[in-house]
Design a protein around this motif. Structure first.
Motif, PDB file in Angstrom:
ATOM      1  N   ASN A 266       1.006  -1.034   0.040  1.00  0.00           N
ATOM      2  CA  ASN A 266      -0.020  -0.021  -0.016  1.00  0.00           C
ATOM      3  C   ASN A 266       0.878   1.187   0.020  1.00  0.00           C
ATOM      4  N   SER A 269       0.633   3.828  -5.814  1.00  0.00           N
ATOM      5  CA  SER A 269      -0.672   4.253  -6.468  1.00  0.00           C
ATOM      6  C   SER A 269      -0.595   4.274  -8.040  1.00  0.00           C
ATOM      7  N   SER A 271      -2.842   5.567 -11.516  1.00  0.00           N
ATOM      8  CA  SER A 271      -3.750   6.436 -12.253  1.00  0.00           C
ATOM      9  C   SER A 271      -3.802   6.177 -13.662  1.00  0.00           C
TER      10      SER A 271
END
Length: 472
Positions: A266, A269, A271
């Protein structure tokens, strides 16, 4: 007597198990108390279905029926309560409850029985109404396509309409109407792509169904590439950004996924972006790890899938704890070249991160400023058309200013020159006759690197027309 008792006992056991076997055979699938394949109710009537079987039962019903509105009562039934009974009840049935009701065994759901229930409502002829958001249907060329505008009354006749206002009447050959399914187009073409709905007229009032957008999915991925084609090197604690780009045909939809060492922690990220060009589609997926750790090093895979097609690209990421410069000679500190060589490359072993600034000096002066034949190729210095004046000391200066790292290495280049005799370049004149006993000086001037060794040979005059052998 004993044999007779044993025979009776076996017959009794056979009777018990035989009955049980017959019972299970009778209920290999559950049994509904409704014998017809369909029921027709009016709106607000109560739907009541009873089911019986030899195992525990469960129900499946249309998606438009809220589970909270369904009441199920279970009990043991039959002779000596060996069977299972289940009753389904829906009070105040509504048009959207129209559909297939199935009774099945809880632990063997493939064994089931069903009935189709129509809940008629003159104000709602279609199960899925106009106010619902358009549904998306995926079409494959030359394969059947179902437009599921089901109706609440089996006697309703409908028309299929393509936007803006083209009516298609069922011909029962290629366009087939079924009140429980909707319209089936058996063989599809590009004409069947677009926006469709169904309509019917009841007592002079026109009603329309939910709209359905028929889309032909395309799954032709042209190319997949990453923003880095080679190994990616990065410093611990720095930011890593990998951009995966996929090109595909128009109307293609793709799924882009990443596989990498730190996927489950985690700290990363992703996109996504989509760009439409006149001739193709561009899909972007950007993976960002804000602060790299040693555990993030390894293989990073971008996988692009569309339908059954899949393509991928991979890159290896190396993480360094700190910046560094490692510089040493490749084959000793003395190098040897030969005049006339087309080119000569001076290339010491150099590893550094981040990418360093490299300057080459010849005898203490920037090499590229001394001669146009000197140029850099990467971190190497290349000398074109090697000449004798290229001999000397070459120094490589390596520096990473932002981290205050500096290192240099000096190498010596020796340029070999083939031996040459100076007198060969001058036309020899006939020395003429020399008196016997006089002294005659014959010069021999030579040059070469390394210095050449000179050897004289004497060719005596021929005797009586015969050639004389040379004598040292």
């Amino acid at each position: 007597m004993m044999n007779f008792v044993l025979l009776c006992l076996l017959c009794g056991l056979y009777g018990v198990f035989g009955k049980d076997k017959d019972q299970k055979g009778k209920f290999s699938i559950p049994v509904l108390d409704v014998r017809s394949r369909q029921l027709v109710l009016e709106a607000n009537q109560t739907l009541l279905l009873n089911c019986r079987g030899h195992m525990e039962l469960s129900w499946a019903f249309p998606a438009g029926l809220d589970r909270d509105l369904v009441e199920v009562y279970e009990s043991r039934c039959g002779r000596k309560s060996r069977q299972y009974c289940s009753r389904l009840q829906v009070i105040h049935s509504q048009a959207q409850h129209t559909g297939l009701f199935r009774c099945r065994y809880r632990h063997s759901t493939q064994n089931q029985t069903s009935t189709y229930v129509f809940v008629t409502d003159s104000q709602q002829p279609f199960v899925e109404q106009t106010g619902m958001s358009p549904g998306v249907l995926y079409m494959k060329l030359n394969e059947p396509l179902v437009i599921p505008c089901r109706v609440t009354n089996p006697n309703i006749t409908t028309t299929l309409v393509k936007f803006p206002n083209l009516s298609l009447t069922p011909d029962q050959r290629n366009i087939i109407w079924n009140s429980k399914q909707g319209f089936t187009i058996r063989t599809t073409t590009f004409f069947n792509i677009g926006l469709f709905h169904c309509q019917t007229v009841i007592q002079g009032v026109k009603y329309g169904s939910r709209e359905y957008f028929v889309h032909r999915p395309v799954s032709n991925i042209t190319e997949v590439y990453l923003n880095s084609s080679g190994t990616v090197q990065a410093l611990k604690g720095k930011r890593l950004v990998l951009n995966c780009t996929a090109t595909a045909e128009l109307n293609t939809r793709v799924d882009i996924t990443w596989e990498y060492p730190g996927k489950g922690n985690n700290r990363s990220s992703t996109s996504k972006r989509l760009l439409r060009h006149p001739m193709h589609m561009l899909f972007y997926s950007i993976l960002v790890i804000p602060k790299l750790q040693r555990s993030d090093r390894g293989l990073y895979t971008c996988r692009v899938t569309s339908g059954e097609q899949s393509k991928q690209q991979r890159v290896t990421v190396i993480i360094y704890d700190r910046p560094f410069i490692r510089l040493k000679p490749r084959n000793g500190s003395v190098m040897v070249a030969q005049t006339g060589q087309k080119s000569y490359r001076i290339s010491p072993k150099l590893r550094a991160f981040p990418a360093p600034e490299v300057i080459w000096l010849k005898d203490g002066i920037v090499a590229a400023e001394q001669c146009s034949r000197y140029h850099m190729d990467g971190t190497s210095l290349v000398i074109r058309d090697v000449a004798e004046e290229d001999a000397g000391k070459y120094t490589i200066l390596v520096q990473i200013k932002e981290h205050g790292l500096y290192q240099n290495l000096t190498l010596t280049l020796v340029v070999n020159v083939s031996p040459q005799i100076g007198e060969k370049a001058v036309a020899l004149q006939d020395p003429g006759s020399v008196p016997r006993g006089s002294r005659k000086v014959l010069p021999c001037t030579s040059h070469g690197v390394p210095p050449p060794h000179i050897q004289w040979l004497w060719h005596p005059c021929p005797s009586k027309g015969l050639p004389a052998a040379p004598r040292a």
